[in-house]
Design an enzyme around this catalytic site. Structure first.
Site, PDB file in Angstrom:
ATOM      1  N   GLU A 176       0.830  -1.215   0.000  1.00 62.43           N
ATOM      2  CA  GLU A 176       0.000   0.000   0.000  1.00 62.43           C
ATOM      3  C   GLU A 176       0.863   1.263   0.000  1.00 62.43           C
ATOM      4  O   GLU A 176       0.437   2.305  -0.474  1.00 62.43           O
ATOM      5  CB  GLU A 176      -0.919   0.030   1.225  1.00 62.43           C
TER       6      GLU A 176
ATOM      7  N   LYS B 119     -14.177  -0.664  -3.711  1.00 63.29           N
ATOM      8  CA  LYS B 119     -15.252  -0.337  -2.762  1.00 63.29           C
ATOM      9  C   LYS B 119     -16.378   0.396  -3.484  1.00 63.29           C
ATOM     10  O   LYS B 119     -17.552   0.105  -3.289  1.00 63.29           O
ATOM     11  CB  LYS B 119     -14.710   0.559  -1.639  1.00 63.29           C
TER      12      LYS B 119
HETATM   13  O1  LIG Z   1      -9.196   0.537   9.983  1.00 62.08           O
HETATM   14  P1  LIG Z   1     -10.095   0.663   8.808  1.00 62.08           P
HETATM   15  O2  LIG Z   1     -10.517   2.080   8.574  1.00 62.08           O
HETATM   16  O3  LIG Z   1     -11.277  -0.249   8.938  1.00 62.08           O
HETATM   17  O4  LIG Z   1      -9.304   0.261   7.533  1.00 62.08           O
HETATM   18  C1  LIG Z   1      -8.813  -1.033   7.317  1.00 62.08           C
HETATM   19  C2  LIG Z   1      -7.990  -1.116   6.049  1.00 62.08           C
HETATM   20  O5  LIG Z   1      -8.803  -0.952   4.917  1.00 62.08           O
HETATM   21  C3  LIG Z   1      -8.603   0.087   3.990  1.00 62.08           C
HETATM   22  O6  LIG Z   1      -9.364  -0.078   2.862  1.00 62.08           O
HETATM   23  C4  LIG Z   1      -7.151   0.371   3.672  1.00 62.08           C
HETATM   24  O7  LIG Z   1      -6.728  -0.024   2.413  1.00 62.08           O
HETATM   25  C5  LIG Z   1      -6.180  -0.147   4.691  1.00 62.08           C
HETATM   26  O8  LIG Z   1      -5.044   0.684   4.685  1.00 62.08           O
HETATM   27  C6  LIG Z   1      -6.792  -0.205   6.056  1.00 62.08           C
HETATM   28  O9  LIG Z   1      -5.841  -0.646   6.982  1.00 62.08           O
END
Ligand SMILES: O=P(O)(O)OC[C@H]1O[C@H](O)[C@H](O)[C@@H](O)[C@@H]1O
EC number: 5.3.1.9
Length: 447
Positions: free
Chosen positions: A289, A424
């Site tokens: 990432e 998403k």
């Molecule tokens: O902690 P959150 O906001 O649920 O995110 C969880 C994960 O999903 C996202 O889509 C990102 O790509 C990640 O970098 C992140 O660690």
């Protein structure tokens, strides 16, 4: 006390030591940019001096909450994905007995993970397993809105309340999320859950030393003080005052960037200890990432050896020469096990009798390194004295610091991940999420 160290001797046949040493001014500039907060993504530098800023009170708070879960739960479900999942799992699996879950007597709650997939069978089987268990949940999400985690938490919250009653559920559900924003924060405040905050300036993949990682690790019964202490040591060793050649993060960042320039587009993180499998996964997110953007970036891949020597070994030895390896090498195992002698020697293994299993493993490691170097694969080794909390803390900070430097060497913003949103958006459009009406129409027209 020994520290982890990086050996790049087996890179010398591919890029010279002088070429690596010539990176010194560039690396120094990147490190200054990090220190001064003047580079891309500078609102996400909270990880840089995190280890030295963690207080004893904060660790005591985490341990107190962990104890409540340990006292009241047979099982604790850690719900999270990406940076809100991988660090905790990496440390817990590295430190746990490999057969812990098969033991009749547990010395703390069994830790299971959810919220990192949308597999209906996985979630069904999890809820089945939890039916007769006293279980708690740690709901971890920085944004508080990640669908995978929110969906799992919705199921778990309901089941926990149904089984334990609302009052008891309140005691064993903990949220780790943003201070103010997101659905996880709203729910936690409304229900009165204990919460821990993920600082705004620490991105998910750099958050294992915040409550995101520290709380589940403490619940699993591991020493978070030692973990932080190890990270603190590396914060100093990898700091801006250490000379280039003695700074493993600087040397690692420089070496991998030079190899990349030289056409080595894929880095394979290797271990010879299956307990490190999830460390590989954590590292993949950290580097994937951080660097994979703007049409650039080393592709981070990983293998568990010997297992994968019998599957991917062929490709690594003789496939396209676009790879290099970084081996995490554990010097001393925790236990001792000798190969027994056998009077019949039917398997022909008496030449190993009396040797420790680790000696065989180490010769597999050395033999593999030599073979792969001969086959055109540059090889670095991260030497780790032992697999314990302290050295895992060192490994974590080392890789984080090197990632920051490396991303700046590559001239990308190592602290954002805009590309993750594409799937998403499509998923929400396909599911007719309110607010996605236009996208829904557009995507339907493409099907
Ligand atoms: O902690 P959150 O906001 O649920 O995110 C969880 C994960 O999903 C996202 O889509 C990102 O790509 C990640 O970098 C992140 O660690």
């Amino acid at each position: 006390m020994k520290n982890i160290s990086l050996n790049i001797d087996k890179v010398a046949g591919f890029v010279s030591k002088e070429t690596i040493a010539a990176y010194e001014p560039q690396v120094k500039a990147c490190m200054e940019t990090l220190e001064n907060g003047t580079g891309k993504g500078n609102d996400f530098l909270g990880w840089l001096h995190l280890p030295s800023s963690i207080t004893a009170e904060h660790l005591a708070d985490l341990k107190a909450t962990a104890q409540v879960l340990r006292d009241n739960c047979e099982v604790v479900v850690v719900a999270g994905i990406g940076g809100s999942y991988l660090g905790a799992r990496a440390v817990i699996e590295a430190l746990s007995n490999s057969f812990q879950w098969l033991k009749a007597k547990q010395d703390g709650p069994v830790i299971v993970f959810a919220g990192h997939n949308i597999g209906e069978d996985y979630l069904f089987e999890l809820t089945e397993y939890l039916k007769d268990k006293k279980f708690g949940v740690i709901n971890i999400s920085k944004s508080g809105t990640t669908t995978e985690t929110a969906l799992a938490f919705r199921l778990l919250k309901k089941q926990c309340e149904d089984q334990l009653g609302k009052e008891m559920a309140k005691k064993v559900i903990v949220a780790v999320t943003d201070a103010k924003k997101g659905a996880a924060r709203v729910t936690a405040d409304k229900e009165g859950y204990q919460t821990f905050i993920i600082p705004d300036n620490v991105g998910g993949r750099f958050s294992v030393l915040t409550p995101v990682g520290l709380l589940p690790i403490a619940v699993a019964g591991f020493d978070i003080e030692k973990l932080v202490e190890g990270a603190r040591t590396m914060e100093t060793i990898c700091g801006p005052t250490t000379p280039f050649a003695e700074n493993p993060a600087a040397v690692y960042a420089a070496t991998r960037n030079e190899l990349y320039k030289d056409g080595k587009k894929i880095e394979i993180l290797v271990n010879f200890n299956p307990k490190l499998h999830y460390m590989n996964e954590w590292w993949k997110q950290l580097y994937g990432e951080s660097e994979g953007k703007d049409g650039k970036g080393i592709y981070p891949s990983a293998v568990d050896f010997s297992t994968d020597l019998h599957s991917m070994g062929q490709w690594i030895q003789e496939g396209e020469r676009t790879i290099f390896e970084t081996v995490i090498s554990i010097e001393n195992p925790e236990h001792t096990l000798q190969v027994p002698s056998d009077s019949e020697n039917l398997d022909g293994l008496n030449f190993l009798a009396g040797k420790r299993v680790d000696e065989v493993n180490k010769m597999a490691e050395l033999g593999t390194q030599l073979a792969h170097v001969d086959g055109g694969v540059p090889n670095m080794r991260l030497i780790v004295p032992e697999l314990n909390e302290y050295y895992l803390g060192e490994i974590i900070y080392f890789f984080e610091k090197a990632c920051g430097i490396s991303g700046y060497l590559l001239e990308v913003n190592p602290f954002n991940q805009p590309g993750v949103e594409a799937y998403k958006k499509n998923m929400f459009a396909l599911l007719n999420k309110p607010g996605y009406e236009e996208e829904s129409k557009a995507i339907q027209a493409r099907l």
